[in-house]
Design an enzyme around this catalytic site. Structure first.
Site, PDB file in Angstrom:
ATOM      1  N   ASP A 177      69.478 -16.930 109.203  1.00 49.90           N
ATOM      2  CA  ASP A 177      69.467 -16.867 107.747  1.00 49.90           C
ATOM      3  C   ASP A 177      68.161 -17.428 107.182  1.00 49.90           C
ATOM      4  O   ASP A 177      67.609 -18.389 107.726  1.00 49.90           O
ATOM      5  CB  ASP A 177      70.649 -17.677 107.201  1.00 49.90           C
ATOM      6  CG  ASP A 177      70.959 -17.347 105.758  1.00 49.90           C
ATOM      7  OD1 ASP A 177      70.405 -16.363 105.235  1.00 49.90           O
ATOM      8  OD2 ASP A 177      71.750 -18.087 105.142  1.00 49.90           O
ATOM      9  N   ASN A 210      76.135  -6.629 104.791  1.00 49.62           N
ATOM     10  CA  ASN A 210      74.732  -6.471 104.411  1.00 49.62           C
ATOM     11  C   ASN A 210      74.413  -5.112 103.794  1.00 49.62           C
ATOM     12  O   ASN A 210      73.337  -4.937 103.192  1.00 49.62           O
ATOM     13  CB  ASN A 210      73.820  -6.696 105.622  1.00 49.62           C
ATOM     14  CG  ASN A 210      73.710  -8.154 106.025  1.00 49.62           C
ATOM     15  OD1 ASN A 210      73.415  -8.479 107.164  1.00 49.62           O
ATOM     16  ND2 ASN A 210      73.952  -9.060 105.087  1.00 49.62           N
TER      17      ASN A 210
END
Length: 250
Positions: free
Chosen positions: A17, A65
């Site tokens: 991340d 996503n």
């Protein structure tokens, strides 16, 4: 399941991340952050392989996503294809096999073909397994396993009494692999984000504020050091573990 301290985990799972925030802080497009993140991927693969990690699972693209801006998603798919084309030879050279978990049907036909080709080309490698979670979600994984079990129940292949944790585990995308010993998330967030929900039941969690493009070999060693100092009890008491370890070394 033996509860003991080990300096190097057998299976490491990572949520990578912070690529977008790394780029934003430098007034760069988000895709540049993802490109820089590939360099960290390369470093971590090499370091884990050298350390003796058996399996490294990277959360490359979650089923959530797809909600990101179309331009970013398109760029990620192109980057995904480029990385597969460029990195496969290096994986083979270092005896690393690559497998993918997730619902690949949402990818383009050319990307699906490339994924299958890389799996086949690296299948003979006997070193570390690199597991790429792409269009993956922990809930999806459990659901697809449950559907397989329901089908077996309906056909009579499986009875209700045989519906056990082990039976479900056998239908998960990670079947046959050791459960993750160490989960790492970069970027400062402290959550699982629908990653390996079933498999992380007894995994040691490690969170770092470092953004993924900043995560290097030294940062990985810090995570390993933290892991080595943890006592994994698996539901037992500290005294039981100490007695068990005493029996092992007696």
């Amino acid at each position: 399941m033996q509860a003991e301290k080990k300096a190097v985990p057998r299976h490491v799972a990572i949520v990578m991340d912070g690529n977008g925030r790394w780029a934003k802080a430098r007034l760069l497009p988000r895709l540049i952050g993802h490109q820089r993140g590939v360099e960290s991927v390369r470093k971590v693969i090499r370091a884990c392989n050298q350390a003796g990690v058996e399996c490294l699972t990277l959360f490359a693209f979650s089923s959530e996503n797809w909600k990101r801006p179309l331009e970013e998603v398109s760029g990620l798919m192109s980057l995904f294809m480029l990385v597969l084309e460029r990195e496969t030879a290096g994986l083979i050279r270092h005896n690393v096999s690559m497998r993918f978990i997730g619902d690949r049907s949402a990818f383009s036909g050319s990307l699906q073909d490339k994924i299958a080709a890389v799996e086949q080309q690296t299948s003979h490698c006997t070193g570390m397994l690199l597991l790429i979670a792409a269009n993956y979600g922990g809930r999806w994984d459990i659901l697809q396993a449950a559907r397989k079990l329901v089908a077996k129940l309906a056909s009579g292949e499986l009875s209700a009494q045989e519906l056990t944790e082990q039976a479900l585990d056998q239908e998960l995308s990670t079947f046959g692999l050791p459960e993750p010993d160490l989960f790492i998330r970069t970027g400062g967030e402290q959550r699982i984000s629908n990653f390996l929900l079933w498999q992380l039941a007894y995994t040691e969690l490690y969170f770092t504020d470092k953004l993924w493009p900043e995560f290097d070999e030294q940062a990985l060693q810090e995570a390993f050091k933290a892991y080595a100092n943890r006592q994994r009890r698996f539901g037992m008491t500290s005294e039981q573990i100490q007695n068990q370890q005493g029996d092992v070394h007696a």
